[in-house]
Design a protein around this motif. Structure first.
Motif, PDB file in Angstrom:
ATOM      1  N   UNK A 137      21.176  -0.762   3.305  1.00  0.00           N
ATOM      2  CA  UNK A 137      21.863   0.540   3.213  1.00  0.00           C
ATOM      3  C   UNK A 137      21.028   1.289   2.566  1.00  0.00           C
ATOM      4  N   UNK A 138      19.921   0.701   1.541  1.00  0.00           N
ATOM      5  CA  UNK A 138      19.153   1.794   0.764  1.00  0.00           C
ATOM      6  C   UNK A 138      17.706   1.202   0.932  1.00  0.00           C
ATOM      7  N   UNK A 139      16.750   1.676   1.682  1.00  0.00           N
ATOM      8  CA  UNK A 139      15.294   1.259   1.816  1.00  0.00           C
ATOM      9  C   UNK A 139      14.733   1.326   0.290  1.00  0.00           C
ATOM     10  N   UNK A 140      14.830   1.908  -0.642  1.00  0.00           N
ATOM     11  CA  UNK A 140      14.583   1.800  -2.145  1.00  0.00           C
ATOM     12  C   UNK A 140      14.797   0.548  -2.785  1.00  0.00           C
ATOM     13  N   UNK A 141      15.772  -0.267  -2.136  1.00  0.00           N
ATOM     14  CA  UNK A 141      16.030  -1.542  -2.883  1.00  0.00           C
ATOM     15  C   UNK A 141      15.095  -2.438  -2.282  1.00  0.00           C
ATOM     16  N   UNK A 150       0.744  -1.230  -0.002  1.00  0.00           N
ATOM     17  CA  UNK A 150       0.094  -0.132   0.007  1.00  0.00           C
ATOM     18  C   UNK A 150       0.973   1.159  -0.056  1.00  0.00           C
ATOM     19  N   UNK A 151       1.936   1.075   0.795  1.00  0.00           N
ATOM     20  CA  UNK A 151       2.849   2.400   0.765  1.00  0.00           C
ATOM     21  C   UNK A 151       3.586   2.282  -0.515  1.00  0.00           C
ATOM     22  N   UNK A 152       3.880   1.494  -1.021  1.00  0.00           N
ATOM     23  CA  UNK A 152       4.695   1.418  -2.346  1.00  0.00           C
ATOM     24  C   UNK A 152       3.919   1.815  -3.408  1.00  0.00           C
ATOM     25  N   UNK A 153       2.734   1.651  -3.561  1.00  0.00           N
ATOM     26  CA  UNK A 153       1.590   1.994  -4.458  1.00  0.00           C
ATOM     27  C   UNK A 153       1.397   3.389  -4.251  1.00  0.00           C
ATOM     28  N   UNK A 154       1.455   3.998  -3.101  1.00  0.00           N
ATOM     29  CA  UNK A 154       1.358   5.386  -3.230  1.00  0.00           C
ATOM     30  C   UNK A 154       2.387   6.340  -3.590  1.00  0.00           C
ATOM     31  N   UNK A 155       3.559   5.696  -3.917  1.00  0.00           N
ATOM     32  CA  UNK A 155       4.475   6.277  -4.262  1.00  0.00           C
ATOM     33  C   UNK A 155       4.487   6.709  -5.964  1.00  0.00           C
ATOM     34  N   UNK A 156       3.876   6.179  -6.460  1.00  0.00           N
ATOM     35  CA  UNK A 156       3.734   6.253  -8.045  1.00  0.00           C
ATOM     36  C   UNK A 156       4.774   6.159  -8.897  1.00  0.00           C
ATOM     37  N   UNK A 165       9.688  -6.302  -2.941  1.00  0.00           N
ATOM     38  CA  UNK A 165       8.428  -6.366  -2.771  1.00  0.00           C
ATOM     39  C   UNK A 165       7.561  -6.632  -3.987  1.00  0.00           C
ATOM     40  N   UNK A 166       7.821  -5.712  -5.016  1.00  0.00           N
ATOM     41  CA  UNK A 166       7.189  -5.860  -6.227  1.00  0.00           C
ATOM     42  C   UNK A 166       7.480  -7.040  -7.050  1.00  0.00           C
ATOM     43  N   UNK A 167       8.712  -7.793  -7.070  1.00  0.00           N
ATOM     44  CA  UNK A 167       9.107  -8.863  -7.719  1.00  0.00           C
ATOM     45  C   UNK A 167       8.318 -10.180  -6.942  1.00  0.00           C
TER      46      UNK A 167
END
Length: 155
Positions: free
Chosen positions: A122-126, A44-50, A131-133
């Motif tokens: 080291x990087x939360x964007x990783x 849900x949080x990832x989806x909100x990032x667009x 999650x998506x995969x």
């Protein structure tokens, strides 16, 4: 393999939102280790990032297919991205670094695309591609949740 695209101006905000999802004692989010309600919360949080997430598929998880996926990621972000961050795989770390150097030269972005190979904590964007995969390969409702912001790319 998945590659999430994030606008430079959104990086800090998205990292903070992802760090806020960590439970006490957690160093990183790893979708495979989360319970279904947490997975839904995280997605849900990832989806909100667009964001846009590119998916690169290969038949088997081999070093050759890892090379093909990484080369395709560099090819597809050459000229449009400032930075590429790859999650470190200890068994392929030197291979990945060599491949990224060669690919950025081959695709003419060695002076414009900065890249790093980092451990996931080291990087939360990783955590986003992880999650998506997971959702994509799991299929069913999980795949439907992420499908609107995913595209399958050719190797």
């Amino acid at each position: 393999m998945a590659a999430a695209h994030c606008q430079a101006g959104d990086v800090a905000v998205h990292r903070k939102a992802l760090r806020n999802l960590l439970l006490p004692g957690q160093e990183r989010l790893h979708f495979n280790h989360e319970r279904p309600p947490r997975r839904k919360q995280i997605i849900g949080v990832v989806r909100s990032f667009n964001l846009l997430v590119d998916l690169y598929t290969a038949d088997r998880d081999t070093l050759t297919n890892r090379r093909r996926c990484l080369e395709a990621i560099v090819r597809d972000c050459a000229g449009s991205s400032e930075r590429l961050v790859i999650e470190m795989d200890e068994s392929a770390c030197e291979h990945d670094r060599r491949l990224l150097r060669e690919a950025t030269h081959r695709f003419g972005c060695h002076e414009t695309l900065r890249w790093d190979v980092l451990v996931a904590k080291a990087d939360p964007l990783l955590w986003v591609p992880d999650a998506v995969a997971w959702c994509w390969t799991r299929g069913g409702d999980w795949k439907q949740i992420v499908a609107p912001f995913c595209q399958v790319r050719e190797l």
